[in-house]
Enzyme design. Sequence first.
Site, PDB file in Angstrom:
ATOM      1  N   THR A 115       0.483  -1.552   0.257  1.00 16.95           N
ATOM      2  CA  THR A 115       0.121   0.085   0.057  1.00 16.95           C
ATOM      3  C   THR A 115       0.905   0.960   0.094  1.00 16.95           C
ATOM      4  O   THR A 115       2.422   0.990   0.583  1.00 16.95           O
ATOM      5  CB  THR A 115      -0.773   0.264   0.822  1.00 16.95           C
ATOM      6  OG1 THR A 115      -0.108   0.333   2.086  1.00 16.95           O
ATOM      7  CG2 THR A 115      -1.745  -1.142   1.706  1.00 16.95           C
ATOM      8  N   ASP A 116       0.637   2.573  -0.200  1.00 12.54           N
ATOM      9  CA  ASP A 116       1.410   3.754   0.051  1.00 12.54           C
ATOM     10  C   ASP A 116       1.801   3.768   1.767  1.00 12.54           C
ATOM     11  O   ASP A 116       2.737   4.596   1.040  1.00 12.54           O
ATOM     12  CB  ASP A 116      -0.003   5.053  -0.510  1.00 12.54           C
ATOM     13  CG  ASP A 116      -0.473   4.892  -1.801  1.00 12.54           C
ATOM     14  OD1 ASP A 116       0.874   3.941  -2.728  1.00 12.54           O
ATOM     15  OD2 ASP A 116      -1.130   5.574  -1.784  1.00 12.54           O
ATOM     16  N   CYS A 117       1.344   3.421   2.482  1.00 17.73           N
ATOM     17  CA  CYS A 117       1.719   3.112   3.632  1.00 17.73           C
ATOM     18  C   CYS A 117       2.783   2.876   3.456  1.00 17.73           C
ATOM     19  O   CYS A 117       3.313   2.235   5.442  1.00 17.73           O
ATOM     20  CB  CYS A 117       1.189   3.858   4.309  1.00 17.73           C
ATOM     21  SG  CYS A 117      -0.939   3.514   4.762  1.00 17.73           S
ATOM     22  N   TYR A 118       2.236   0.853   3.541  1.00 15.79           N
ATOM     23  CA  TYR A 118       3.758   0.561   3.501  1.00 15.79           C
ATOM     24  C   TYR A 118       3.288  -0.668   2.028  1.00 15.79           C
ATOM     25  O   TYR A 118       2.620  -1.886   2.105  1.00 15.79           O
ATOM     26  CB  TYR A 118       2.637  -0.672   4.673  1.00 15.79           C
ATOM     27  CG  TYR A 118       1.920  -0.474   5.831  1.00 15.79           C
ATOM     28  CD1 TYR A 118       2.910  -0.404   7.299  1.00 15.79           C
ATOM     29  CD2 TYR A 118       0.880  -0.397   6.361  1.00 15.79           C
ATOM     30  CE1 TYR A 118       2.909   0.087   8.447  1.00 15.79           C
ATOM     31  CE2 TYR A 118       0.264   0.254   7.145  1.00 15.79           C
ATOM     32  CZ  TYR A 118       1.231   0.604   8.469  1.00 15.79           C
ATOM     33  OH  TYR A 118       0.739   0.454   9.417  1.00 15.79           O
TER      34      TYR A 118
END
Lengths: 138, 402
Positions: free
Chosen positions: B141-144
């Site tokens: 994901t964008d954050c992970y």
Amino acid sequence: MVSKKIMLRFPKEISDKPFASDLSRKYNLTFNIMSAQIFPRKEGHLIIELIGEQKNFDEGIEYLKDNGVEIQFIEDSITKDEEKCYHCGFCLPVCPTKALVIENRKTMKVELHKENCIACGYCVKVCPVKAIELSEFA
Amino acid sequence: MSEFKVNKTVDEINEKIKNGEAVVVNAEEMIDIVEKKGIVDAARTVDVVTTGTFGTMCSSGAVINFGHTKPKIKAAKVWLNDVEAYGAVAAVDAYIGATSVKKDDPLNAVHPGRFSYGGGHVIEDLIAGKKINLAAEGYGTDCYPSKYIEMEMTINDLKEATLMNLRNSYQNYSVAINTTDKTVYTYMGTLKPRMANATYSSAGQLSPLMNDPFYLTIGIGSRIFLAGTEGYVVYHGTQHNPNEERNKRGVPKTGAGALSVMGDMKSMKDKYIKGASILGYGVSLSVGVGVPIPILNEEMAFFTSIKDEEIDAYIYDYGYDYPRKIDNNYGLTNYKDLRSGEITVGAKKIPATPLSSYYMAVDIAEVLKQWIMDKRFYITQPTQLLPQSKDYKPMKYTKYCL
């Protein structure tokens, strides 16, 4: 008198010889067969209880060894790791000879009497913490 | 006005512990004390009774948090030593269940399967301080952004490692037999055909909930012995059923109450927790639990004086009835007979063997006793009692037995 359970392995070259009968006739020993197997390549395994006078017993064992029979005393092949064993009792119902028993009903400790073991190996499969080992022939 | 002649509070008992004046005995010792002194005098004398149990409980597991990696990952699937943990919680949290099996385990393809390694073993290995291989997959994901990580670690590398057992310390349990013509391999061990043996799984007179059968002192927040360290009762166990049939001592005749427990794995001892491979069945975890019972009044002295012969257990057929969920039993036996090694089913005498370690239950009750006497361990007043039984009234059961 001495009485011991022994595992005998007959390489295929000698598996047709009547060694058990010789033990009885030549050395006046009594034997009780607990398990006998002949494998596809003609190698044989025999587990017997051998009973007789110490001198005859020793000579009988020597006779087997001289003729190429591999011998293992079962009491030397079974071990219970006392660090791992937590005395749960899973092994008790499968042991056919009461080698694994609870004798003290107050402490409920599971004890191994090696002299009763016939190396069937059921306990090795059942023990949930793999505390019991049975060394095989090399 | 109290129903009781003796009235003590948890605070008073803790004060005695602090002053080194508390009288602490284990549940075996309490039997003799009550026999000699009677319940009122015993309640005046004894302050705490310690209990113990050490058996396999499949409803066990561990919550771990392995800390953020660089770059970060939202671990959706997690494996510890190739044993799958449940990853569908926050990024680096996972739950490793005791019964999870290793990747590519042949299971019961060749029956009975050996199940040589699984979740229970991972938990034991973590507690023993052994190196564990951790692998995790994320979808990015964008954050992970990371999609895969793999590392070697020990329990010291984990942010948290918390044992979290949904159901432990079952109050009583079934006695198992097999009436069929073939051996069955069950979580109750190996059961030979035609009722050739029986197995049972309780520490009987030493078991925690046998000594507080109506959950009057054990509840949410109770501090306990859990696998060699302090743990807590966090809730009632799954399947907790306070309304099972009870005998005249107030003790249920089959599985009834249960505890959900938690504790910090980093301070646990591997002597008191063992991964278990159960032939033909699967992997499980044997967990040592000990619960202190404050003797607040003569009724608690009465309950903690329970003896094996006063605990009944129903016998069930695990060869035929149990797997088909057929409601049938083969009568009652008791723990005195079970512990003697032989029970009678119908007209037949059959050997009975345990699955829960009484030997270790005594060890645990003794360790807990020592902790209290050493002023290392204090009793807790539960913040909330477990779901209660309809059968309980104060002093109702004492009058049947005295």
